[in-house]
Write a protein that holds these residues in place. Structure first.
Motif, PDB file in Angstrom:
ATOM      1  N   MET A   1      -2.808  10.815  -8.325  1.00 27.66           N
ATOM      2  CA  MET A   1      -2.775  11.110  -6.892  1.00 27.66           C
ATOM      3  C   MET A   1      -1.910  10.064  -6.189  1.00 27.66           C
ATOM      4  O   MET A   1      -2.179   8.865  -6.266  1.00 27.66           O
ATOM      5  CB  MET A   1      -4.187  11.072  -6.297  1.00 27.66           C
ATOM      6  CG  MET A   1      -4.239  11.319  -4.792  1.00 27.66           C
ATOM      7  SD  MET A   1      -5.945  11.209  -4.177  1.00 27.66           S
ATOM      8  CE  MET A   1      -5.679  11.548  -2.445  1.00 27.66           C
ATOM      9  N   THR A   2      -0.853  10.517  -5.548  1.00 26.04           N
ATOM     10  CA  THR A   2      -0.014   9.632  -4.755  1.00 26.04           C
ATOM     11  C   THR A   2      -0.478   9.671  -3.314  1.00 26.04           C
ATOM     12  O   THR A   2      -0.728  10.737  -2.768  1.00 26.04           O
ATOM     13  CB  THR A   2       1.465  10.059  -4.828  1.00 26.04           C
ATOM     14  OG1 THR A   2       1.898   9.957  -6.188  1.00 26.04           O
ATOM     15  CG2 THR A   2       2.323   9.157  -3.974  1.00 26.04           C
ATOM     16  N   MET A   3      -0.625   8.489  -2.715  1.00 22.02           N
ATOM     17  CA  MET A   3      -1.098   8.420  -1.351  1.00 22.02           C
ATOM     18  C   MET A   3      -0.056   9.035  -0.430  1.00 22.02           C
ATOM     19  O   MET A   3       1.109   8.626  -0.412  1.00 22.02           O
ATOM     20  CB  MET A   3      -1.354   6.969  -0.948  1.00 22.02           C
ATOM     21  CG  MET A   3      -2.296   6.230  -1.897  1.00 22.02           C
ATOM     22  SD  MET A   3      -3.885   7.047  -2.076  1.00 22.02           S
ATOM     23  CE  MET A   3      -4.504   6.906  -0.414  1.00 22.02           C
ATOM     24  N   ALA A   4      -0.473  10.031   0.340  1.00 22.86           N
ATOM     25  CA  ALA A   4       0.471  10.806   1.135  1.00 22.86           C
ATOM     26  C   ALA A   4       0.764  10.188   2.500  1.00 22.86           C
ATOM     27  O   ALA A   4       1.746  10.526   3.133  1.00 22.86           O
ATOM     28  CB  ALA A   4      -0.065  12.230   1.326  1.00 22.86           C
ATOM     29  N   THR A   5      -0.073   9.291   2.946  1.00 22.62           N
ATOM     30  CA  THR A   5       0.099   8.768   4.297  1.00 22.62           C
ATOM     31  C   THR A   5       1.197   7.709   4.344  1.00 22.62           C
ATOM     32  O   THR A   5       1.513   7.054   3.360  1.00 22.62           O
ATOM     33  CB  THR A   5      -1.217   8.137   4.795  1.00 22.62           C
ATOM     34  OG1 THR A   5      -1.547   7.048   3.946  1.00 22.62           O
ATOM     35  CG2 THR A   5      -2.352   9.145   4.769  1.00 22.62           C
ATOM     36  N   ASP A   6       1.775   7.541   5.524  1.00 24.24           N
ATOM     37  CA  ASP A   6       2.800   6.520   5.709  1.00 24.24           C
ATOM     38  C   ASP A   6       2.251   5.122   5.430  1.00 24.24           C
ATOM     39  O   ASP A   6       2.978   4.231   5.004  1.00 24.24           O
ATOM     40  CB  ASP A   6       3.340   6.568   7.139  1.00 24.24           C
ATOM     41  CG  ASP A   6       4.155   7.820   7.409  1.00 24.24           C
ATOM     42  OD1 ASP A   6       4.633   8.419   6.422  1.00 24.24           O
ATOM     43  OD2 ASP A   6       4.302   8.195   8.588  1.00 24.24           O
ATOM     44  N   LYS A   9       2.920   4.403   1.767  1.00 27.53           N
ATOM     45  CA  LYS A   9       4.315   4.509   1.347  1.00 27.53           C
ATOM     46  C   LYS A   9       4.473   4.950  -0.102  1.00 27.53           C
ATOM     47  O   LYS A   9       5.226   4.365  -0.884  1.00 27.53           O
ATOM     48  CB  LYS A   9       5.015   3.166   1.573  1.00 27.53           C
ATOM     49  CG  LYS A   9       5.016   2.750   3.044  1.00 27.53           C
ATOM     50  CD  LYS A   9       5.641   1.393   3.256  1.00 27.53           C
ATOM     51  CE  LYS A   9       5.575   0.991   4.730  1.00 27.53           C
ATOM     52  NZ  LYS A   9       6.111  -0.362   4.968  1.00 27.53           N
ATOM     53  N   GLY A  10       3.765   5.992  -0.467  1.00 25.10           N
ATOM     54  CA  GLY A  10       3.953   6.592  -1.781  1.00 25.10           C
ATOM     55  C   GLY A  10       3.264   5.896  -2.935  1.00 25.10           C
ATOM     56  O   GLY A  10       3.425   6.297  -4.088  1.00 25.10           O
ATOM     57  N   ARG A  11       2.488   4.832  -2.670  1.00 25.06           N
ATOM     58  CA  ARG A  11       1.772   4.173  -3.764  1.00 25.06           C
ATOM     59  C   ARG A  11       0.686   5.086  -4.322  1.00 25.06           C
ATOM     60  O   ARG A  11       0.075   5.856  -3.602  1.00 25.06           O
ATOM     61  CB  ARG A  11       1.149   2.864  -3.268  1.00 25.06           C
ATOM     62  CG  ARG A  11       2.158   1.734  -3.102  1.00 25.06           C
ATOM     63  CD  ARG A  11       1.508   0.501  -2.523  1.00 25.06           C
ATOM     64  NE  ARG A  11       1.275   0.647  -1.092  1.00 25.06           N
ATOM     65  CZ  ARG A  11       0.647  -0.267  -0.356  1.00 25.06           C
ATOM     66  NH1 ARG A  11       0.155  -1.350  -0.931  1.00 25.06           N
ATOM     67  NH2 ARG A  11       0.496  -0.092   0.937  1.00 25.06           N
ATOM     68  N   SER A  12       0.458   4.988  -5.610  1.00 23.30           N
ATOM     69  CA  SER A  12      -0.555   5.835  -6.234  1.00 23.30           C
ATOM     70  C   SER A  12      -1.950   5.295  -5.957  1.00 23.30           C
ATOM     71  O   SER A  12      -2.131   4.091  -5.713  1.00 23.30           O
ATOM     72  CB  SER A  12      -0.333   5.911  -7.743  1.00 23.30           C
ATOM     73  OG  SER A  12      -0.634   4.664  -8.354  1.00 23.30           O
ATOM     74  N   LEU A  13      -2.925   6.176  -6.025  1.00 20.36           N
ATOM     75  CA  LEU A  13      -4.311   5.753  -5.840  1.00 20.36           C
ATOM     76  C   LEU A  13      -4.694   4.756  -6.927  1.00 20.36           C
ATOM     77  O   LEU A  13      -5.413   3.787  -6.676  1.00 20.36           O
ATOM     78  CB  LEU A  13      -5.247   6.968  -5.856  1.00 20.36           C
ATOM     79  CG  LEU A  13      -6.732   6.681  -5.642  1.00 20.36           C
ATOM     80  CD1 LEU A  13      -6.979   5.930  -4.345  1.00 20.36           C
ATOM     81  CD2 LEU A  13      -7.532   7.984  -5.667  1.00 20.36           C
ATOM     82  N   ILE A 170      -8.900  11.555 -13.200  1.00 18.71           N
ATOM     83  CA  ILE A 170      -8.838  10.775 -11.967  1.00 18.71           C
ATOM     84  C   ILE A 170      -9.045   9.298 -12.295  1.00 18.71           C
ATOM     85  O   ILE A 170      -9.589   8.962 -13.354  1.00 18.71           O
ATOM     86  CB  ILE A 170      -9.896  11.259 -10.941  1.00 18.71           C
ATOM     87  CG1 ILE A 170     -11.312  11.248 -11.552  1.00 18.71           C
ATOM     88  CG2 ILE A 170      -9.536  12.646 -10.417  1.00 18.71           C
ATOM     89  CD1 ILE A 170     -12.409  11.664 -10.595  1.00 18.71           C
ATOM     90  N   PRO A 171      -8.583   8.394 -11.433  1.00 18.69           N
ATOM     91  CA  PRO A 171      -8.726   6.957 -11.718  1.00 18.69           C
ATOM     92  C   PRO A 171     -10.190   6.536 -11.832  1.00 18.69           C
ATOM     93  O   PRO A 171     -11.060   7.045 -11.129  1.00 18.69           O
ATOM     94  CB  PRO A 171      -8.067   6.289 -10.507  1.00 18.69           C
ATOM     95  CG  PRO A 171      -7.171   7.312  -9.918  1.00 18.69           C
ATOM     96  CD  PRO A 171      -7.842   8.627 -10.171  1.00 18.69           C
ATOM     97  N   VAL A 172     -10.412   5.582 -12.731  1.00 15.63           N
ATOM     98  CA  VAL A 172     -11.742   5.024 -12.956  1.00 15.63           C
ATOM     99  C   VAL A 172     -11.698   3.526 -12.678  1.00 15.63           C
ATOM    100  O   VAL A 172     -10.794   2.825 -13.145  1.00 15.63           O
ATOM    101  CB  VAL A 172     -12.225   5.275 -14.393  1.00 15.63           C
ATOM    102  CG1 VAL A 172     -13.524   4.528 -14.675  1.00 15.63           C
ATOM    103  CG2 VAL A 172     -12.405   6.771 -14.644  1.00 15.63           C
ATOM    104  N   VAL A 191      -8.915   1.593 -17.536  1.00 18.11           N
ATOM    105  CA  VAL A 191      -9.359   1.611 -16.139  1.00 18.11           C
ATOM    106  C   VAL A 191      -8.193   1.363 -15.188  1.00 18.11           C
ATOM    107  O   VAL A 191      -7.234   0.659 -15.515  1.00 18.11           O
ATOM    108  CB  VAL A 191     -10.478   0.584 -15.857  1.00 18.11           C
ATOM    109  CG1 VAL A 191     -11.750   0.961 -16.574  1.00 18.11           C
ATOM    110  CG2 VAL A 191     -10.031  -0.828 -16.210  1.00 18.11           C
ATOM    111  N   ALA A 192      -8.300   1.947 -14.001  1.00 17.70           N
ATOM    112  CA  ALA A 192      -7.288   1.755 -12.960  1.00 17.70           C
ATOM    113  C   ALA A 192      -7.486   0.437 -12.237  1.00 17.70           C
ATOM    114  O   ALA A 192      -6.541  -0.117 -11.675  1.00 17.70           O
ATOM    115  CB  ALA A 192      -7.341   2.903 -11.961  1.00 17.70           C
TER     116      ALA A 192
END
Length: 223
Positions: A1-6, A9-13, A170-172, A191-192
């Motif tokens: 999942m890539t963070m969609a909000t500004d 800035k495109g960082r992944s969860l 999903i991240p753990v 693990v994430a």
């Protein structure tokens, strides 16, 4: 999942969860405020903050959440509220973390804004897979090393942690007694990130301890 909000800035969860501070005011020393501790942890590299408050009036929880959100917004880090989806949504938090006894994931999805992150606790493969199917965005799994913050928490092995990571997409995040002495034991688990309470909060220098833990967590994620 890539963070969609500004904000992110495109960082992944997964990246945002690398070093995840969970608050507990019982660890604060004389003269410390939760706000100052959170800021120092972020300056040291904490990439996510969870506000966890037990047994305080709702209005006090709400005001504390607003104060912490100002800090996380300033430094562009993830802000998660523990348990209370209503407070999380009202203050504009990035998400909520739900335990087994909290509001069901599907029910929160009905009232939450787009891109709202829902974390869920899991300590077995079956629970983890069910939470993912229900719509959880990430999982907090533990207690991996025991914990001083939850007297009823039962430990799980790193092998079980690894099995859960493999069973979901999903991240753990590992939680429960994680500190600089044991964090490298998570290597190979997939693990994430690590959710840390006393491992940061009891340190005299929160910024430096966060820097050390972030460096170690990067070793975990790289190998």
């Amino acid at each position: 999942m890539t963070m969609a909000t500004d904000k992110f800035k495109g960082r992944s969860l997964s990246d945002m969860l690398t070093l995840y501070l969970v608050s507990d005011r019982s660890w604060l020393k004389d003269g410390e405020s939760l706000e100052s501790v959170v800021k120092e942890a972020i300056l040291g590299g904490a990439s996510a903050i969870q506000l966890r408050e037990k047994n305080i009036p709702k209005q006090d929880f709400l005001e504390k959440a607003k104060a912490i959100k100002k800090i996380t917004d300033t430094y562009n880090v993830l802000f998660i509220v523990n348990d209370d989806a209503d407070v999380a949504i009202e203050v504009g938090a990035d998400g909520v973390h739900l335990g087994a006894s909290d509001s069901a994931i599907a029910e929160v999805r009905k009232i939450a804004p787009k891109d709202f992150i829902i974390g869920s606790s899991a300590r077995s493969v079956d629970i983890a897979k069910r939470a993912e199917a229900d719509g959880a965005d990430y999982l907090g799994v533990g207690a991996v090393f025991g914990t001083a913050t939850k007297s009823d928490a039962k430990t799980i092995s790193v092998d079980v942690l690894s099995d859960i990571v493999k069973a979901v997409d999903i991240p753990v995040v590992a939680i429960g007694g994680v500190n600089y002495k044991n964090i490298l034991e998570l290597r190979g688990s997939g693990v994430a990130g690590a959710a840390i309470v006393s491992g940061i909060l009891k340190a005299d220098d929160k910024r430096r301890e966060s820097e050390r833990l972030l460096s170690l967590m990067k070793e975990v994620k790289n190998g």
